[in-house]
Design a protein around this motif. Structure first.
Motif, short mmCIF file in Angstrom:
data_model
loop_
_atom_site.label_atom_id
_atom_site.label_comp_id
_atom_site.label_asym_id
_atom_site.label_seq_id
_atom_site.Cartn_x
_atom_site.Cartn_y
_atom_site.Cartn_z
N PRO A 197 7.81 15.30 -5.05
CA PRO A 197 6.79 14.32 -5.36
C PRO A 197 6.88 13.59 -6.90
CG PRO A 197 5.76 16.56 -5.35
CD PRO A 197 7.43 16.61 -4.98
N ASP A 198 7.25 14.23 -7.89
CA ASP A 198 7.21 13.84 -9.29
C ASP A 198 8.42 12.68 -9.18
OD1 ASP A 198 5.42 15.51 -9.91
OD2 ASP A 198 6.61 17.10 -11.08
N ARG A 199 9.47 12.98 -8.69
CA ARG A 199 10.67 11.97 -8.71
C ARG A 199 10.45 11.06 -8.03
NH1 ARG A 199 15.43 14.33 -11.29
NH2 ARG A 199 16.31 12.19 -10.69
N LEU A 200 9.60 10.74 -6.86
CA LEU A 200 9.27 9.82 -6.15
C LEU A 200 7.99 8.88 -6.45
CD1 LEU A 200 9.73 11.11 -2.66
CD2 LEU A 200 11.42 9.75 -3.90
N ARG A 201 7.65 9.17 -7.72
CA ARG A 201 6.43 8.63 -8.15
C ARG A 201 6.70 7.14 -8.67
NH1 ARG A 201 3.99 7.77 -13.36
NH2 ARG A 201 1.74 7.30 -13.37
N PRO A 202 7.85 6.95 -9.10
CA PRO A 202 8.37 5.47 -9.74
C PRO A 202 8.70 4.68 -8.46
CG PRO A 202 9.55 6.97 -11.06
CD PRO A 202 8.65 7.83 -10.00
N LEU A 203 8.99 5.23 -7.34
CA LEU A 203 9.08 4.26 -5.97
C LEU A 203 7.83 4.00 -5.65
CD1 LEU A 203 10.71 3.22 -3.50
CD2 LEU A 203 10.73 5.76 -2.61
N GLN A 204 6.76 4.84 -5.51
CA GLN A 204 5.42 4.40 -5.28
C GLN A 204 4.75 3.40 -5.97
OE1 GLN A 204 2.57 7.75 -5.29
NE2 GLN A 204 0.64 6.21 -5.55
N LEU A 205 5.10 3.45 -7.44
CA LEU A 205 4.61 2.42 -8.43
C LEU A 205 5.11 1.23 -8.08
CD1 LEU A 205 4.34 4.67 -11.62
CD2 LEU A 205 2.28 4.00 -10.01
N GLU A 206 6.60 1.30 -8.07
CA GLU A 206 7.15 -0.01 -7.88
C GLU A 206 6.81 -0.84 -6.34
OE1 GLU A 206 9.58 -3.16 -9.22
OE2 GLU A 206 8.91 -1.16 -10.13
N ALA A 207 6.68 -0.16 -5.50
CA ALA A 207 6.47 -0.65 -4.18
C ALA A 207 4.82 -1.35 -4.32
CB ALA A 207 6.33 0.44 -3.15
N ALA A 208 3.98 -0.49 -5.07
CA ALA A 208 2.72 -0.88 -5.09
C ALA A 208 2.61 -2.31 -6.02
CB ALA A 208 1.93 -0.01 -5.76
N LYS A 209 3.53 -2.64 -6.64
CA LYS A 209 3.50 -3.85 -7.46
C LYS A 209 3.62 -5.26 -6.35
CE LYS A 209 5.79 -2.13 -11.53
NZ LYS A 209 7.19 -2.09 -12.48
N HIS A 210 4.24 -5.03 -5.37
CA HIS A 210 4.57 -6.09 -4.46
C HIS A 210 3.06 -6.33 -3.65
CE1 HIS A 210 8.69 -6.41 -5.80
NE2 HIS A 210 8.74 -5.12 -5.84
N THR A 211 1.96 -6.69 -4.23
CA THR A 211 0.83 -6.77 -3.26
C THR A 211 0.97 -7.81 -2.41
OG1 THR A 211 0.08 -8.43 -5.16
CG2 THR A 211 -0.59 -5.92 -5.49
N MET A 212 1.70 -8.92 -2.42
CA MET A 212 1.69 -9.79 -1.33
C MET A 212 2.43 -9.53 -0.26
SD MET A 212 -0.50 -11.55 -2.75
CE MET A 212 -0.49 -13.33 -1.68
N ASN A 213 3.23 -8.37 -0.32
CA ASN A 213 4.10 -8.04 0.77
C ASN A 213 3.51 -6.95 1.46
OD1 ASN A 213 6.10 -6.53 2.35
ND2 ASN A 213 7.80 -7.50 1.07
N PRO A 214 2.98 -7.23 2.78
CA PRO A 214 2.13 -5.91 3.46
C PRO A 214 2.98 -4.84 3.83
CG PRO A 214 2.70 -7.98 5.01
CD PRO A 214 2.97 -8.26 3.57
N ASP A 215 4.46 -4.97 3.98
CA ASP A 215 5.33 -3.75 4.27
C ASP A 215 5.33 -2.97 2.75
OD1 ASP A 215 5.87 -4.64 6.89
OD2 ASP A 215 7.68 -5.73 6.27
N ALA A 216 5.37 -3.66 1.81
CA ALA A 216 5.52 -2.74 0.57
C ALA A 216 4.10 -2.16 0.25
CB ALA A 216 5.88 -3.92 -0.62
N ARG A 217 3.14 -2.70 0.58
CA ARG A 217 1.89 -2.14 0.37
C ARG A 217 1.50 -0.75 1.16
NH1 ARG A 217 -0.43 -7.34 0.79
NH2 ARG A 217 -1.40 -6.68 3.04
N ASP A 218 2.02 -0.89 2.59
CA ASP A 218 2.10 0.22 3.47
C ASP A 218 2.96 1.01 3.19
OD1 ASP A 218 0.02 -1.29 5.18
OD2 ASP A 218 1.78 -2.08 6.71
#
Length: 460
Positions: free
Chosen positions: A425-446
């Motif tokens: 879970p620690d090593r996947l934190r950057p992936l979560q944060l990066e996906a969350a940056k794409h607020t206009m992309n519903p797939d990325a938000r999900d």
């Protein structure tokens, strides 16, 4: 009013002796334990900080969510300062000392992480260099345990048993994570240490030191993989001593490399760099080009986290040069994992670190290297595969290829569910944060929400 205990616990030792608390501990009822702590004035925030959980996780547990996983129960017990025996949990000799002996003022339980890091570095320098070059403390941070009687005489067969057990357990760690084998490693180690008191030839004793160093190193690594920092540090310290007694410079470098990786994981590149540089001295003395390559690559990773691209390129160049001249048939067993595929993975990790500062330049390079690494992984390296898939996915997104990042990221989550490691879970934190940056992309938000849910579930 909070009743902070003198031994590093959130509460005084008497709280754990109360009838209701002892019953809750015996039942491993974490919800009741947390409720009783709340009655003693301990906040949800303090519980979360001590156990490594989020406040939302603590809140869910207070509402009745069960905690069943052994490694999580052990982490909660250690974080709260509960003697593991009260919860029917196994513990190694280091934990037994903490559970049964009163620790004096200034003991490891009271020290903060910064002091512990400094003391470990002092110890590492003293062992690796033969003298303390960073301070006067000599191992006060290290926990100890009582020794048991030894067999009267041993030979190479006994040593080979240790080596075989270490290899089998290390394979489990690589494949499924430290949570599947840490207690078995500690149990084997407690048996193996008995052999120190037996009569044997000088050759057998030297090989025994090597084998104990390797097993302590594995105990340290699996402890770290489950988020148990104090036992990890203690085992690495002992591994370093045995490796030095065996005059095995490559193994000394191995232990320092692994402890440096611990500090990289916890975002402490300066401390990690000091250990890697100590390890580099031992690596050079060992004559192993592959060992030198490993140390250079990890120094490069630390410099990447410090945003030092000039030093990064220097270290990567040295890594490639040393790797090219290494003879894999002549290299020590511990370092043979560092093949061409791992070289790509380490290079990708270095560029990933730089991509946090300059994504437009380094994210595509990180994708290229991690992609080559991920093409090579089999079932025997599932944890590393999860880490590299997460890194590749993150850098796809940083490069603007969000959909490919989501696709690769889902592979990381699917495989991560099979690995028992607190680091996932620690090593996947950057992936979560990066996906969350794409607020206009519903797939990325999900997907960001999917990663968050996965990480929270794996952290409890």
């Amino acid at each position: 009013m909070n009743t902070i205990g003198s031994s590093g616990s959130l509460v005084t030792p008497e709280v754990w002796e109360g009838r209701e608390m002892r019953q809750a501990l015996a039942n491993r009822d974490i919800s009741d334990i947390y409720k009783l702590l709340r009655k003693h004035g301990v906040s949800q925030r303090q519980i979360a900080a001590a156990t490594g959980q989020s406040q939302s996780e603590v809140s869910e547990i207070l509402k009745g969510r069960q905690v069943i996983a052994y490694d999580v129960l052990a982490r909660i017990a250690d974080g709260l300062g509960v003697p593991r025996g009260y919860m029917g949990l196994a513990y190694d000799g280091a934990m037994a000392v903490r559970a049964t002996e009163h620790e004096p003022s200034g003991s490891p339980a009271e020290e903060d992480e910064t002091v512990k890091r400094r003391k470990f570095l002092t110890h590492a320098a003293a062992v690796a260099m033969g003298a303390s070059v960073f301070g006067a403390e000599e191992g006060e941070w290290m926990l100890s345990s009582a020794q048991t009687p030894a067999p009267s005489r041993i030979g190479m067969t006994d040593v080979q048993q240790i080596q075989a057990a270490t290899k089998a357990l290390r394979d489990l760690d690589y494949r499924h994570g430290g949570g599947t084998c840490r207690d078995a490693v500690v149990a084997q180690l407690n048996w193996a240490r008995q052999l120190l008191h037996a009569d044997c030839s000088e050759h057998v004793k030297q090989r025994l030191f090597v084998s104990l160093a390797d097993m302590h190193s594995l105990a340290g690594w699996t402890s770290f993989d489950m988020g148990l920092m104090d036992p990890a540090r203690s085992h690495f310290g002992k591994a370093l001593q045995f490796a030095k007694q065996a005059n095995d410079d490559s193994l000394v470098a191995n232990v320092l490399y692994r402890m440096g990786r611990v500090y990289l994981h916890y975002q402490q590149p300066n401390e990690a760099l000091k250990l890697f540089q100590l390890g580099q001295i031992a690596a050079q003395d060992s004559g192993s080009a592959l060992t030198v390559a490993v140390m250079c690559a990890n120094e490069g990773w630390a410099y990447g986290m410090l945003n030092r691209p000039d030093q990064v390129e220097k270290m990567l160049g040295r890594t490639r040069d040393e790797f090219a001249r290494a003879d894999l048939n002549e290299e020590p067993d511990w370092v043979k994992f560092f093949n061409r595929h791992d070289l790509h993975g380490m290079t990708g990790s270095v560029y990933d670190a730089l991509a946090e500062f300059t994504p437009e330049r380094y994210a595509p390079l990180a994708v290229s290297e991690t992609l080559k690494s991920n093409e090579s992984y089999g079932d025997n390296m599932q944890r590393s595969h999860v880490f590299m898939l997460g890194m590749q996915a993150t850098n796809h997104m940083r490069s603007g290829d969000v959909q490919q990042g989501i696709k690769v990221g889902r592979q990381a989550l699917e495989l991560g569910a099979l690995v028992k490691s607190a680091r996932v879970p620690d090593r996947l934190r950057p992936l979560q944060l990066e996906a969350a940056k794409h607020t206009m992309n519903p797939d990325a938000r999900d997907f960001a929400e999917q990663v968050r849910t996965f990480r929270e579930a794996r952290s409890v």
